[in-house]
Motif scaffolding. Structure first.
Motif, PDB file in Angstrom:
ATOM      1  N   ILE A  92      25.211 100.725  10.969  1.00 48.50           N
ATOM      2  CA  ILE A  92      25.265  99.273  10.953  1.00 48.50           C
ATOM      3  C   ILE A  92      24.847  98.725   9.765  1.00 48.50           C
ATOM      4  O   ILE A  92      23.806 100.041   9.753  1.00 48.50           O
ATOM      5  N   VAL A  93      24.863  98.000   9.401  1.00 51.15           N
ATOM      6  CA  VAL A  93      24.127  97.475   7.576  1.00 51.15           C
ATOM      7  C   VAL A  93      24.024  96.040   8.167  1.00 51.15           C
ATOM      8  O   VAL A  93      24.224  95.428   8.757  1.00 51.15           O
ATOM      9  N   ILE A  94      22.445  95.910   7.727  1.00 45.40           N
ATOM     10  CA  ILE A  94      22.148  94.756   7.424  1.00 45.40           C
ATOM     11  C   ILE A  94      22.155  94.268   6.154  1.00 45.40           C
ATOM     12  O   ILE A  94      21.527  95.100   5.237  1.00 45.40           O
ATOM     13  N   ALA A  95      22.600  93.156   5.679  1.00 45.77           N
ATOM     14  CA  ALA A  95      22.953  92.864   4.680  1.00 45.77           C
ATOM     15  C   ALA A  95      22.155  91.445   4.262  1.00 45.77           C
ATOM     16  O   ALA A  95      22.718  90.224   5.140  1.00 45.77           O
ATOM     17  N   PHE A  96      21.817  90.864   3.204  1.00 40.56           N
ATOM     18  CA  PHE A  96      20.903  90.196   3.730  1.00 40.56           C
ATOM     19  C   PHE A  96      21.138  89.172   1.929  1.00 40.56           C
ATOM     20  O   PHE A  96      20.119  90.072   1.330  1.00 40.56           O
ATOM     21  N   TRP A  97      21.259  88.317   1.275  1.00 44.60           N
ATOM     22  CA  TRP A  97      20.612  87.386   0.345  1.00 44.60           C
ATOM     23  C   TRP A  97      19.124  87.450   0.355  1.00 44.60           C
ATOM     24  O   TRP A  97      18.684  86.447   1.221  1.00 44.60           O
ATOM     25  N   ALA A  98      18.589  86.789  -1.344  1.00 51.26           N
ATOM     26  CA  ALA A  98      17.054  86.998  -0.469  1.00 51.26           C
ATOM     27  C   ALA A  98      17.379  87.034  -2.237  1.00 51.26           C
ATOM     28  O   ALA A  98      17.621  87.566  -3.452  1.00 51.26           O
ATOM     29  N   ARG A  99      16.095  86.188  -2.738  1.00 48.91           N
ATOM     30  CA  ARG A  99      14.669  86.079  -4.401  1.00 48.91           C
ATOM     31  C   ARG A  99      13.768  85.380  -4.062  1.00 48.91           C
ATOM     32  O   ARG A  99      12.934  85.527  -2.901  1.00 48.91           O
ATOM     33  N   ALA A 100      13.037  86.080  -4.940  1.00 48.52           N
ATOM     34  CA  ALA A 100      11.804  85.816  -5.176  1.00 48.52           C
ATOM     35  C   ALA A 100      11.449  84.560  -5.939  1.00 48.52           C
ATOM     36  O   ALA A 100      11.702  84.816  -7.401  1.00 48.52           O
ATOM     37  N   VAL A 101      11.030  83.237  -6.093  1.00 46.04           N
ATOM     38  CA  VAL A 101      11.062  82.567  -6.550  1.00 46.04           C
ATOM     39  C   VAL A 101       9.969  82.210  -7.337  1.00 46.04           C
ATOM     40  O   VAL A 101       9.899  81.496  -8.452  1.00 46.04           O
ATOM     41  N   GLY A 106       4.537  88.033 -12.163  1.00 43.17           N
ATOM     42  CA  GLY A 106       5.496  88.389 -12.400  1.00 43.17           C
ATOM     43  C   GLY A 106       5.842  89.793 -12.401  1.00 43.17           C
ATOM     44  O   GLY A 106       6.859  90.099 -12.287  1.00 43.17           O
ATOM     45  N   ALA A 107       5.536  90.174 -11.288  1.00 42.79           N
ATOM     46  CA  ALA A 107       5.273  90.918  -9.804  1.00 42.79           C
ATOM     47  C   ALA A 107       6.922  91.151  -9.290  1.00 42.79           C
ATOM     48  O   ALA A 107       7.579  90.010  -9.345  1.00 42.79           O
ATOM     49  N   ALA A 133      13.781  90.906  -6.649  1.00 46.02           N
ATOM     50  CA  ALA A 133      15.025  89.687  -7.585  1.00 46.02           C
ATOM     51  C   ALA A 133      13.644  88.313  -7.516  1.00 46.02           C
ATOM     52  O   ALA A 133      14.075  87.723  -6.968  1.00 46.02           O
ATOM     53  N   PRO A 134      14.109  87.521  -9.199  1.00 50.65           N
ATOM     54  CA  PRO A 134      13.841  86.621  -8.960  1.00 50.65           C
ATOM     55  C   PRO A 134      14.995  85.935  -8.946  1.00 50.65           C
ATOM     56  O   PRO A 134      15.695  84.271  -8.597  1.00 50.65           O
ATOM     57  N   GLU A 135      16.621  85.909  -9.077  1.00 53.82           N
ATOM     58  CA  GLU A 135      17.913  85.738  -9.155  1.00 53.82           C
ATOM     59  C   GLU A 135      17.946  86.464  -7.482  1.00 53.82           C
ATOM     60  O   GLU A 135      18.243  87.246  -6.834  1.00 53.82           O
ATOM     61  N   LYS A 164       1.219  88.186  -2.320  1.00 53.97           N
ATOM     62  CA  LYS A 164       1.568  86.347  -2.093  1.00 53.97           C
ATOM     63  C   LYS A 164       3.023  86.426  -3.519  1.00 53.97           C
ATOM     64  O   LYS A 164       2.929  86.960  -4.514  1.00 53.97           O
ATOM     65  N   GLN A 165       3.425  84.828  -2.487  1.00 57.93           N
ATOM     66  CA  GLN A 165       4.652  84.993  -3.527  1.00 57.93           C
ATOM     67  C   GLN A 165       5.451  83.682  -2.403  1.00 57.93           C
ATOM     68  O   GLN A 165       4.978  83.175  -1.286  1.00 57.93           O
ATOM     69  N   VAL A 166       6.195  83.628  -2.972  1.00 58.81           N
ATOM     70  CA  VAL A 166       7.694  82.527  -2.045  1.00 58.81           C
ATOM     71  C   VAL A 166       9.168  82.830  -2.413  1.00 58.81           C
ATOM     72  O   VAL A 166       9.682  83.451  -3.323  1.00 58.81           O
ATOM     73  N   LEU A 167       9.575  83.290  -1.142  1.00 57.03           N
ATOM     74  CA  LEU A 167      10.826  83.897  -1.009  1.00 57.03           C
ATOM     75  C   LEU A 167      11.724  83.338  -0.619  1.00 57.03           C
ATOM     76  O   LEU A 167      11.127  82.071   0.468  1.00 57.03           O
ATOM     77  N   ASP A 168      12.688  83.102  -0.961  1.00 62.36           N
ATOM     78  CA  ASP A 168      13.877  82.256  -0.669  1.00 62.36           C
ATOM     79  C   ASP A 168      14.978  83.212   0.215  1.00 62.36           C
ATOM     80  O   ASP A 168      15.213  84.063  -0.755  1.00 62.36           O
ATOM     81  N   ILE A 169      14.995  83.311   1.279  1.00 63.23           N
ATOM     82  CA  ILE A 169      16.172  83.901   2.285  1.00 63.23           C
ATOM     83  C   ILE A 169      17.111  83.122   2.562  1.00 63.23           C
ATOM     84  O   ILE A 169      17.427  81.853   3.168  1.00 63.23           O
ATOM     85  N   GLY A 170      18.311  83.941   1.966  1.00 69.64           N
ATOM     86  CA  GLY A 170      19.962  83.180   2.359  1.00 69.64           C
ATOM     87  C   GLY A 170      20.185  84.040   3.807  1.00 69.64           C
ATOM     88  O   GLY A 170      19.621  84.241   4.355  1.00 69.64           O
ATOM     89  N   PRO A 171      21.739  84.025   4.144  1.00 70.68           N
ATOM     90  CA  PRO A 171      22.648  83.966   5.066  1.00 70.68           C
ATOM     91  C   PRO A 171      21.721  85.866   5.303  1.00 70.68           C
ATOM     92  O   PRO A 171      21.650  86.376   4.225  1.00 70.68           O
TER      93      PRO A 171
END
Length: 182
Positions: A92-101, A106-107, A133-135, A164-171
C-alpha cells in the motif's frame, strides 16, 4: 503548472515502485480511495477548513488548514477511507500533495504522522512523519497490510497539528499494488 490527473499520478507515484509489467493492473485500478480534496474528511477543527481553487496542484483544489501546534498533533487531521478490499501482504502507498503556506521563523511545515489505520477502533498499520516544503510536492509512505480488510475497514490519516503553521493539503491517494513479487 497544470497536471493531467492520471498522467501526473502515474509519473509521481508509479515510478518509485517500479514499472508495470504486462497484464498488471492499471494505475486507475490501483486507486483504493476517492483522492479528491472535496472527498477528504477533516476532523478536530471548530469550523471546517476552506477548500480553495489552486491551479498549481493536481485536480486544482486544496484544503487550507490553519494550525496552532500541539503535542497531541493527532487531534486535528484528515482521513480518507479505503473503499476497496485489501489482502494481507498487499503493498500500500499513501501519496499526498502538501505545502506549508506559513510557518514560524521559516521552519519547514510539519505533519506529525501519516498512517494507514484500521477502523473503527483506530490502530496504525504503518506510519511516518513528514517535513513539508513551501512549494507543492507529492509525499508518500509505503507499507504492507497486516491482514485482510473489507472495504471501509481502513483509512489513510494525516495527523496535522504538529506545529504552528498553515498547511495546504491537495489530493490524497491510497494505492494498492497487490502482493509483492518474488
Amino acid at each position: 503548472m497544470r497536471f493531467a490527473p492520471l498522467a501526473a499520478l502515474c509519473l509521481l507515484v508509479a515510478l518509485p515502485i517500479g514499472g508495470a509489467a504486462q497484464g498488471q493492473a492499471s494505475m486507475a485500478d490501483r486507486i483504493a480511495n476517492d483522492p479528491r480534496v472535496d472527498a477528504l474528511n477533516p476532523y478536530g477543527l471548530n469550523l471546517p477548513p476552506a477548500i480553495r481553487a489552486d491551479k498549481d496542484v493536481q485536480f486544482g483544489k486544496a484544503m487550507r488548514m490553519p494550525l496552532a501546534g500541539h503535542a497531541d498533533f493527532w487531534r486535528i487531521g484528515i482521513t480518507t477511507p479505503v473503499l476497496k478490499p485489501v489482502k494481507k501482504g498487499d503493498r500500500i502507498v499513501i501519496a499526498f500533495w502538501a505545502r506549508a503556506v506559513k510557518t514560524e521563523n521559516g521552519a519547514p511545515g510539519r505533519i506529525g504522522r501519516v498512517q494507514l489505520e484500521a477502523t473503527p477502533v483506530v490502530r496504525a498499520i504503518f506510519e511516518q512523519p513528514f517535513d513539508v516544503a513551501p512549494e507543492w510536492k507529492m509525499y508518500q509512505v509505503k507499507g504492507n497490510a497486516d491482514r485482510d480488510y473489507a472495504p471501509r475497514a481502513l483509512n489513510a490519516a494525516l495527523h496535522l497539528d504538529a506545529a504552528k503553521q498553515v498547511l495546504d493539503i491537495g489530493p490524497v491517494f491510497v494505492l494498492d499494488y497487490g502482493q509483492p513479487t518474488q
